[in-house]
Scaffold this motif. Sequence first.
Motif, PDB file in Angstrom:
ATOM      1  N   MET A   1       0.841  -1.195   0.000  1.00  0.00           N
ATOM      2  CA  MET A   1       0.000   0.000   0.000  1.00  0.00           C
ATOM      3  C   MET A   1       0.879   1.249   0.000  1.00  0.00           C
ATOM      4  SD  MET A   1      -3.147   1.009   2.544  1.00  0.00           S
ATOM      5  CE  MET A   1      -4.241  -0.178   1.771  1.00  0.00           C
ATOM      6  N   LYS A   2       0.376   2.293  -0.652  1.00  0.00           N
ATOM      7  CA  LYS A   2       1.036   3.585  -0.665  1.00  0.00           C
ATOM      8  C   LYS A   2       0.267   4.531   0.257  1.00  0.00           C
ATOM      9  CE  LYS A   2       2.002   2.847  -5.575  1.00  0.00           C
ATOM     10  NZ  LYS A   2       1.759   3.370  -6.953  1.00  0.00           N
ATOM     11  N   TYR A   3       0.968   5.520   0.810  1.00  0.00           N
ATOM     12  CA  TYR A   3       0.351   6.398   1.794  1.00  0.00           C
ATOM     13  C   TYR A   3       0.560   7.867   1.433  1.00  0.00           C
ATOM     14  CZ  TYR A   3       0.484   2.094   4.498  1.00  0.00           C
ATOM     15  OH  TYR A   3       0.332   0.795   4.901  1.00  0.00           O
ATOM     16  N   LEU A   4      -0.509   8.651   1.587  1.00  0.00           N
ATOM     17  CA  LEU A   4      -0.425  10.101   1.519  1.00  0.00           C
ATOM     18  C   LEU A   4      -1.056  10.617   2.809  1.00  0.00           C
ATOM     19  CD1 LEU A   4       0.509  12.452  -0.262  1.00  0.00           C
ATOM     20  CD2 LEU A   4      -1.831  12.602  -1.139  1.00  0.00           C
ATOM     21  N   LEU A   5      -0.214  11.060   3.719  1.00  0.00           N
ATOM     22  CA  LEU A   5      -0.642  11.383   5.082  1.00  0.00           C
ATOM     23  C   LEU A   5      -0.700  12.891   5.235  1.00  0.00           C
ATOM     24  CD1 LEU A   5       1.573   8.718   6.879  1.00  0.00           C
ATOM     25  CD2 LEU A   5      -0.746   8.469   5.954  1.00  0.00           C
ATOM     26  N   THR A   6      -1.903  13.408   5.357  1.00  0.00           N
ATOM     27  CA  THR A   6      -2.123  14.844   5.375  1.00  0.00           C
ATOM     28  C   THR A   6      -2.661  15.305   6.717  1.00  0.00           C
ATOM     29  OG1 THR A   6      -4.458  15.040   4.712  1.00  0.00           O
ATOM     30  CG2 THR A   6      -2.867  14.511   2.969  1.00  0.00           C
ATOM     31  N   LEU A 116      -6.999  -7.110   7.077  1.00  0.00           N
ATOM     32  CA  LEU A 116      -7.131  -7.150   5.625  1.00  0.00           C
ATOM     33  C   LEU A 116      -6.056  -6.323   4.924  1.00  0.00           C
ATOM     34  CD1 LEU A 116      -8.911  -7.981   3.137  1.00  0.00           C
ATOM     35  CD2 LEU A 116     -10.159  -5.825   3.514  1.00  0.00           C
ATOM     36  N   MET A 117      -5.604  -5.258   5.535  1.00  0.00           N
ATOM     37  CA  MET A 117      -4.731  -4.294   4.864  1.00  0.00           C
ATOM     38  C   MET A 117      -3.469  -4.910   4.257  1.00  0.00           C
ATOM     39  SD  MET A 117      -5.144  -0.923   7.281  1.00  0.00           S
ATOM     40  CE  MET A 117      -3.878   0.005   6.400  1.00  0.00           C
ATOM     41  N   PRO A 118      -2.762  -5.812   4.939  1.00  0.00           N
ATOM     42  CA  PRO A 118      -1.537  -6.362   4.323  1.00  0.00           C
ATOM     43  C   PRO A 118      -1.796  -7.171   3.065  1.00  0.00           C
ATOM     44  CG  PRO A 118      -1.556  -6.753   6.699  1.00  0.00           C
ATOM     45  CD  PRO A 118      -2.929  -6.289   6.322  1.00  0.00           C
ATOM     46  N   THR A 119      -3.041  -7.571   2.824  1.00  0.00           N
ATOM     47  CA  THR A 119      -3.363  -8.389   1.646  1.00  0.00           C
ATOM     48  C   THR A 119      -3.867  -7.557   0.472  1.00  0.00           C
ATOM     49  OG1 THR A 119      -5.707  -8.809   2.174  1.00  0.00           O
ATOM     50  CG2 THR A 119      -4.063 -10.188   3.273  1.00  0.00           C
ATOM     51  N   LEU A 120      -3.991  -6.246   0.650  1.00  0.00           N
ATOM     52  CA  LEU A 120      -4.490  -5.396  -0.422  1.00  0.00           C
ATOM     53  C   LEU A 120      -3.411  -5.177  -1.473  1.00  0.00           C
ATOM     54  CD1 LEU A 120      -6.479  -2.716   1.611  1.00  0.00           C
ATOM     55  CD2 LEU A 120      -7.329  -4.818   0.541  1.00  0.00           C
ATOM     56  N   ASP A 121      -3.845  -4.774  -2.644  1.00  0.00           N
ATOM     57  CA  ASP A 121      -2.933  -4.534  -3.762  1.00  0.00           C
ATOM     58  C   ASP A 121      -1.877  -3.497  -3.384  1.00  0.00           C
ATOM     59  OD1 ASP A 121      -2.000  -3.224  -6.349  1.00  0.00           O
ATOM     60  OD2 ASP A 121      -3.252  -4.840  -7.144  1.00  0.00           O
ATOM     61  N   ASP A 122      -0.643  -3.721  -3.838  1.00  0.00           N
ATOM     62  CA  ASP A 122       0.446  -2.791  -3.541  1.00  0.00           C
ATOM     63  C   ASP A 122       0.175  -1.397  -4.088  1.00  0.00           C
ATOM     64  OD1 ASP A 122       1.834  -4.782  -2.262  1.00  0.00           O
ATOM     65  OD2 ASP A 122       3.161  -5.223  -3.943  1.00  0.00           O
ATOM     66  N   ASP A 123      -0.667  -1.288  -5.111  1.00  0.00           N
ATOM     67  CA  ASP A 123      -0.965   0.014  -5.705  1.00  0.00           C
ATOM     68  C   ASP A 123      -2.109   0.745  -5.016  1.00  0.00           C
ATOM     69  OD1 ASP A 123       1.034  -0.094  -7.638  1.00  0.00           O
ATOM     70  OD2 ASP A 123      -0.226  -1.190  -9.045  1.00  0.00           O
ATOM     71  N   ALA A 124      -2.766   0.106  -4.053  1.00  0.00           N
ATOM     72  CA  ALA A 124      -3.824   0.790  -3.313  1.00  0.00           C
ATOM     73  C   ALA A 124      -3.227   1.962  -2.543  1.00  0.00           C
ATOM     74  CB  ALA A 124      -4.516  -0.178  -2.363  1.00  0.00           C
ATOM     75  N   VAL A 125      -3.999   3.043  -2.425  1.00  0.00           N
ATOM     76  CA  VAL A 125      -3.513   4.267  -1.780  1.00  0.00           C
ATOM     77  C   VAL A 125      -4.366   4.587  -0.561  1.00  0.00           C
ATOM     78  CG1 VAL A 125      -3.050   6.732  -2.073  1.00  0.00           C
ATOM     79  CG2 VAL A 125      -2.669   5.150  -3.984  1.00  0.00           C
ATOM     80  N   TRP A 126      -3.707   4.869   0.541  1.00  0.00           N
ATOM     81  CA  TRP A 126      -4.353   5.321   1.777  1.00  0.00           C
ATOM     82  C   TRP A 126      -4.112   6.818   1.885  1.00  0.00           C
ATOM     83  CZ3 TRP A 126      -6.273   2.527   6.309  1.00  0.00           C
ATOM     84  CH2 TRP A 126      -6.399   3.302   7.464  1.00  0.00           C
ATOM     85  N   VAL A 127      -5.172   7.611   1.839  1.00  0.00           N
ATOM     86  CA  VAL A 127      -5.065   9.051   2.035  1.00  0.00           C
ATOM     87  C   VAL A 127      -5.694   9.377   3.386  1.00  0.00           C
ATOM     88  CG1 VAL A 127      -5.634  11.343   1.174  1.00  0.00           C
ATOM     89  CG2 VAL A 127      -5.179   9.483  -0.440  1.00  0.00           C
ATOM     90  N   GLY A 128      -4.883   9.834   4.302  1.00  0.00           N
ATOM     91  CA  GLY A 128      -5.374  10.140   5.640  1.00  0.00           C
ATOM     92  C   GLY A 128      -5.471  11.632   5.869  1.00  0.00           C
ATOM     93  N   THR A 129      -6.438  12.024   6.674  1.00  0.00           N
ATOM     94  CA  THR A 129      -6.545  13.392   7.167  1.00  0.00           C
ATOM     95  C   THR A 129      -6.458  13.363   8.681  1.00  0.00           C
ATOM     96  OG1 THR A 129      -7.907  14.187   5.334  1.00  0.00           O
ATOM     97  CG2 THR A 129      -8.046  15.395   7.372  1.00  0.00           C
TER      98      THR A 129
END
Length: 227
Positions: A1-6, A116-129
């Motif tokens: 997973m990729k992360y954009l932490l805002t 579930l998170m470790p099994t998600l696609d590597d290209d999935a993106v988590w955008v947090g606020t």
Amino acid sequence: MKYLLTSSGISNPSIHAALVDLLGKPIDECSALVIPTAAYWFSQGPDIAYGLITGATQRLTAHGWKSVGVLELTALPSIAADAWVPRVRETDVLLVGGGDPMYLCRWLRESGFADLMPTLDDDAVWVGTSAGSMAVTASFGENYNDRPVPTTGTETPLGLVDIAIYPHLDHPAMEDTAVANVAAWAQGVPVPAYGIDDSTAIRVVDGTLEVVSEGHWELFEDPGRRA
């Protein structure tokens, strides 16, 4: 997973560009799921969640997504996994709203979503606020919102990104976010601690971190912490 932490969502062109780069395709070709759970810790939670979902606040949903759905973590234990897991797996981006990070972490675990998170696609993106960003970090420090943070248990952060984040740095309406207060908080944090304002995000891909900012941020790191 990729992360954009805002701290405050997709708040400026630089953060928007970072999001598009992480997605690898235009926003209007991407599906999104909004997770508003963190809001409900507070008495104004329904209003916070409404603003997140409608795009009136937190600046996550109003960017022209191909589709936007809402996933409420507290509902998941009461429904069959096949009613929600496939939708999560096929979603391009998770938009995780602000509120209370300890409450959010509790429900990420109790709902089964964290497993579930470790099994998600590597290209999935988590955008947090705000809390949605803090939840995936390694530490909340020794206390959060005048509450002690447990060292173990459901309310600890998920530890997917090896930093700590204090959002809303120097926000004029939040006295506790002054740099001096954040620096004092960081003394109880065992990993590099970032204070980020509402014009800043932290992008993380394969453990590589990049700060994206049109505003102000601080890194509080004691080289002796890891000794």
